[in-house]
Scaffold this motif. Structure first.
Motif, PDB file in Angstrom:
ATOM      1  N   ALA A  37      -1.444  -5.996  -6.973  1.00 33.65           N
ATOM      2  CA  ALA A  37      -1.158  -4.127  -7.341  1.00 33.65           C
ATOM      3  C   ALA A  37      -0.205  -4.931  -6.931  1.00 33.65           C
ATOM      4  O   ALA A  37       0.133  -3.313  -8.207  1.00 33.65           O
TER       5      ALA A  37
ATOM      6  N   LEU B 237      -5.168   1.937  -3.138  1.00 31.89           N
ATOM      7  CA  LEU B 237      -5.819   0.955  -3.177  1.00 31.89           C
ATOM      8  C   LEU B 237      -7.041   0.175  -2.962  1.00 31.89           C
ATOM      9  O   LEU B 237      -7.319   0.960  -1.669  1.00 31.89           O
TER      10      LEU B 237
ATOM     11  N   SER C 193      -6.925  -6.547 -12.112  1.00 29.71           N
ATOM     12  CA  SER C 193      -8.339  -5.155 -11.271  1.00 29.71           C
ATOM     13  C   SER C 193      -7.790  -4.031 -12.331  1.00 29.71           C
ATOM     14  O   SER C 193      -8.548  -4.512 -13.327  1.00 29.71           O
TER      15      SER C 193
ATOM     16  N   SER D 149       0.614  -1.415   0.220  1.00 27.75           N
ATOM     17  CA  SER D 149      -0.614  -0.227  -0.137  1.00 27.75           C
ATOM     18  C   SER D 149       0.303   1.171   0.112  1.00 27.75           C
ATOM     19  O   SER D 149       0.907   2.195  -0.808  1.00 27.75           O
TER      20      SER D 149
ATOM     21  N   THR E  37      -7.259  -0.090 -12.789  1.00 30.55           N
ATOM     22  CA  THR E  37      -6.379   1.441 -12.717  1.00 30.55           C
ATOM     23  C   THR E  37      -7.622   2.788 -13.209  1.00 30.55           C
ATOM     24  O   THR E  37      -7.460   3.328 -14.109  1.00 30.55           O
TER      25      THR E  37
ATOM     26  N   LEU F 202      -8.807  -3.594  -6.823  1.00 32.22           N
ATOM     27  CA  LEU F 202      -8.418  -5.317  -6.586  1.00 32.22           C
ATOM     28  C   LEU F 202      -9.471  -5.538  -6.206  1.00 32.22           C
ATOM     29  O   LEU F 202     -10.920  -4.916  -5.367  1.00 32.22           O
TER      30      LEU F 202
ATOM     31  N   ALA G 209       2.151   2.287  -3.418  1.00 26.60           N
ATOM     32  CA  ALA G 209       0.539   2.426  -4.109  1.00 26.60           C
ATOM     33  C   ALA G 209       1.148   3.488  -4.252  1.00 26.60           C
ATOM     34  O   ALA G 209       0.447   4.812  -4.575  1.00 26.60           O
TER      35      ALA G 209
END
Length: 478
Positions: free
Chosen positions: A230, A192, A204, A182, A206, A215, A185
């Motif tokens: 991820a 996330l 997934s 996380s 984006t 996700l 990201a």
């Protein structure tokens, strides 16, 4: 610099527009500017580039400016339609059809032009989506496999990128946590978000505009897969990927994002140190490598292919085989004889029944690795195989090495040995002569039809992804 065909076409339309607006015929305007009407017609049709002095004369005669004539904007909707149709009919996509282009006349209505352009736009859309035929896809996959084998399945630039990202997120060792993923990201500007309504055709999604990576629910079994998903989504951004231009590009991107995720879950520095110590102890084992980094057996086996040859000097092979014996994932640089079709593709081919990858399905105890030596036309190989089960059925994961390298691995003492003469069909594909004679004409099996035989190759810039479903999902969550 010479004007392009599109620029000449636009210029011609603008000259015609000014001539007609001024009430001149071709001959009348030609007489005023000192050229024949036929010459002026060639200019208006984009077939000839006029000199600046002639443009100045035309502008003066029609009461406009040269800069207006040279504008890149079509003078009206009709001209815009004609220019777009001309461009569409000169494209390689249309020319490949072998269909003669439509000649636009004054009597042709705007509606007819719109209809023709609609067909061309659909042709272009289908060209963009139809990324490859099944044969092209198989060839692209084979070319990528051979390319990776030539470099021992190792991508040092992505290895270094992953190590930098991990260091920036504060990861120092051990299994990579969801929290650290996380943080990685967030450092890229993404959040996330775990949702229950993810499109069924996407692993997934984006949202680049709002900085979100969607996700599946975090509570699903085997949640370790969420870290990989991820990381793969982040890799597209880190590696500067654009929309795939063809199927080979799509496969290359998929390989790179999978590689990046593997590098993060099993960082090169720590993974190589672990493997070198295990080799020193003559105790290399996929299951130990798996447990040390908290990943799946398959992920550990594949990661071994990235590092074993480059850092340990050990060539090897990796196979994932389903319950029917079909090879669904493969890597080898150790010379193991594998079945392949006329394109050189191995994926989808049936592995030899004598291989450990298939022998392991008959073992009673499937919780531990199954070891075996196999004599083949390419030499003797030692293999370690682990079996498992998913909703789609049984599968096995095999990692193997040439006989001389078995000394570094746990399980080398096994007495299990098999002989494979594949691709000779008498090995395991053709029944023994006496058995075939005994049952000739006395058996009629009902074949199971594999529905994938009738499934078209997934279309779209991202093959298999339903754009309508994805966009509806993003609208719901935006």
């Amino acid at each position: 610099m010479a004007a392009t065909a599109l620029e000449l076409s636009t210029l011609g339309h603008r000259i015609r527009h000014q001539r007609v607006s001024s009430g001149f015929t071709l001959d009348e305007l030609g007489e005023r500017v000192g050229v024949a009407g036929s010459q002026l017609s060639l200019i208006e049709n984009g077939k000839r580039e006029p000199k600046l002095s002639l443009l100045q004369a035309i502008a003066a005669a029609t009461g406009t400016d040269v800069t207006d004539l040279l504008s890149t904007e079509p003078p009206n909707r009709r001209a815009a339609l004609e220019i777009e149709l001309e461009r569409a009919q000169s494209s390689s996509v249309f020319r490949r059809l072998g269909v003669p282009p439509v000649k636009v006349t004054k009597g042709m209505s705007d509606e007819t032009l719109e209809s023709l352009l609609g067909l061309h736009r659909e042709l272009q859309r289908r060209e963009r989506e139809a990324i490859a035929t099944p044969e092209e896809a198989r060839r692209a996959n084979t070319e990528l496999r051979l390319k990776m084998r030539a470099i021992d399945n190792h991508l040092p630039d992505i290895e270094r990128l992953a190590e930098r990202q991990l260091k920036a997120a504060g990861h120092t060792g051990g299994a990579l946590t969801h929290r650290t993923v996380s943080i990685m990201a967030q450092q890229l500007g993404f959040e996330l978000i775990y949702v229950n309504d993810l499109p069924h055709s996407a692993r997934s999604v984006t949202d680049l505009e709002h900085g979100r990576i969607y996700l599946p629910p975090a509570s699903i079994p085997g949640g370790h897969g969420l870290r990989s998903m991820a990381l793969q989504a982040m890799a597209h951004r880190l590696l500067g990927h654009e929309r795939p231009t063809d199927y080979a590009d799509f496969l290359q991107q998929r390989l790179e994002i999978n590689y990046y995720a593997a590098c993060c879950l099993m960082p090169e520095t720590a993974a190589v140190a672990f493997l070198q110590q295990a080799k020193k102890d003559r105790n290399l084992a996929v299951e130990d490598f798996r447990d040390a980094f908290g990943v799946t057996h398959e992920a550990a086996g594949m990661r071994l292919t990235n590092l074993s040859t480059v850092h340990l000097g050990i060539p090897l092979h990796f196979l994932r085989v389903d319950g029917s014996g079909a090879i669904t994932r493969v890597y080898e640089n150790d010379g193991l004889p594998l079945p392949m079709d006329v394109t050189g593709a191995i994926d989808g081919q049936i592995a030899c029944r004598r291989f450990a990858a298939r022998e392991a399905f008959s073992q009673q105890n499937r919780t531990t690795e199954h070891y075996q030596y196999t004599d083949t036309p390419g030499g003797t190989f030692w293999c370690s195989t682990q079996t498992g089960t998913t909703d789609d059925g049984e599968f096995s994961i095999t990692v193997g090495v040439p006989f001389d390298d078995a000394k570094w691995f746990r399980g080398r003492e096994t007495g299990k040995r098999a002989v494979s003469t594949c691709p000779d069909e008498s090995c395991c594909r053709r029944p023994a002569a006496d058995v075939a004679e005994r049952w000739a004409g006395k058996a009629w099996p009902s074949a199971r039809v594999h529905m994938q035989m009738f499934s078209p190759l997934p279309r779209g810039a991202f093959p298999g992804v339903d754009d309508n479903e994805v966009y509806a999902f993003l609208d719901r969550h935006a």
